[in-house]
Each structure stands twice: as structure tokens, then as C-alpha cells.
Design a protein around this motif. Structure first.
Motif, mmCIF file in Angstrom:
data_model
loop_
_atom_site.group_PDB
_atom_site.id
_atom_site.type_symbol
_atom_site.label_atom_id
_atom_site.label_comp_id
_atom_site.label_asym_id
_atom_site.label_seq_id
_atom_site.Cartn_x
_atom_site.Cartn_y
_atom_site.Cartn_z
ATOM 1 N N VAL A 163 -12.141 1.113 -1.762
ATOM 2 C CA VAL A 163 -10.955 0.292 -1.485
ATOM 3 C C VAL A 163 -10.057 0.240 -2.716
ATOM 4 N N ALA A 164 -10.642 0.100 -3.876
ATOM 5 C CA ALA A 164 -9.848 0.055 -5.105
ATOM 6 C C ALA A 164 -9.102 1.376 -5.315
ATOM 7 N N ALA A 189 -4.053 4.541 -4.879
ATOM 8 C CA ALA A 189 -3.311 5.659 -4.302
ATOM 9 C C ALA A 189 -2.098 5.158 -3.519
ATOM 10 N N LEU A 190 -2.254 4.062 -2.796
ATOM 11 C CA LEU A 190 -1.113 3.504 -2.062
ATOM 12 C C LEU A 190 -0.027 3.021 -3.026
ATOM 13 N N GLY A 191 -0.435 2.423 -4.116
ATOM 14 C CA GLY A 191 0.545 1.996 -5.126
ATOM 15 C C GLY A 191 1.309 3.179 -5.685
ATOM 16 N N GLU A 192 0.605 4.265 -5.958
ATOM 17 C CA GLU A 192 1.267 5.469 -6.461
ATOM 18 C C GLU A 192 2.207 6.054 -5.412
ATOM 19 N N GLN A 219 5.363 4.035 -5.315
ATOM 20 C CA GLN A 219 6.196 4.371 -6.477
ATOM 21 C C GLN A 219 6.890 5.715 -6.269
ATOM 22 N N THR A 220 6.183 6.675 -5.715
ATOM 23 C CA THR A 220 6.772 7.995 -5.460
ATOM 24 C C THR A 220 7.898 7.888 -4.440
ATOM 25 N N VAL A 221 7.689 7.105 -3.383
ATOM 26 C CA VAL A 221 8.726 6.930 -2.363
ATOM 27 C C VAL A 221 9.963 6.270 -2.978
ATOM 28 N N ARG A 222 9.762 5.290 -3.850
ATOM 29 C CA ARG A 222 10.900 4.644 -4.511
ATOM 30 C C ARG A 222 11.673 5.650 -5.359
#
Length: 72
Positions: free
Chosen positions: A50-51, A56-59, A62-65
Motif C-alpha cells: 500500500v505504501a 506511485a500514485l503521488g508520482e 505530479q507527472t500529470v500536473r
């Protein structure tokens, strides 16, 4: 004499039954302890997964932004 053999047989049977019961309970406790250890390992591995997923979701966010900023 007949009563003596009867009560001796009852006593021996009771002792044997108690010994078998004790062995069965001891074996069940060992299996339970192993099962709990396995469950703890699985829970620990799941927490780590989960961590990693959250990271990975945070990254990805950030990539989408960054892509949005690039396109605008």
C-alpha cells in the motif's frame, strides 16, 4: 479383584486420554502460533505494498500536473 482391575483400567484410560488431549492442545497451539506469524507477515507485506502504491500514485499525480503545465 474384579473391581481393582476395573478401576485400574478406568484410571489408565483416563490418564491416556488426558495425555492425548494435552498433545492435541499443544499441537493446536503450535499451529495457531504459526498461523498468526504468517498473518502478521502478510499484513506487513500488504502495508508495504500500500505504501508503494501510494508513492506511485503521488508520482503519477505530479507527472500529470507537469504535463498539464507543459500543455498550457
Amino acid at each position: 479383584m474384579k473391581r481393582f482391575f476395573k478401576w485400574t483400567a478406568i484410571a489408565v484410560s483416563t490418564a491416556a486420554g488426558a495425555a492425548l488431549l494435552y498433545r492435541g492442545v499443544a499441537a493446536a497451539r503450535v499451529r495457531l502460533a504459526r498461523g498468526l506469524e504468517r498473518a502478521e507477515r502478510i499484513a506487513t507485506d500488504a502495508q508495504a505494498a500500500v505504501a508503494r502504491t501510494e508513492e506511485a500514485l503521488g508520482e503519477t499525480v505530479q507527472t500529470v500536473r507537469e504535463i498539464r503545465q507543459t500543455l498550457s
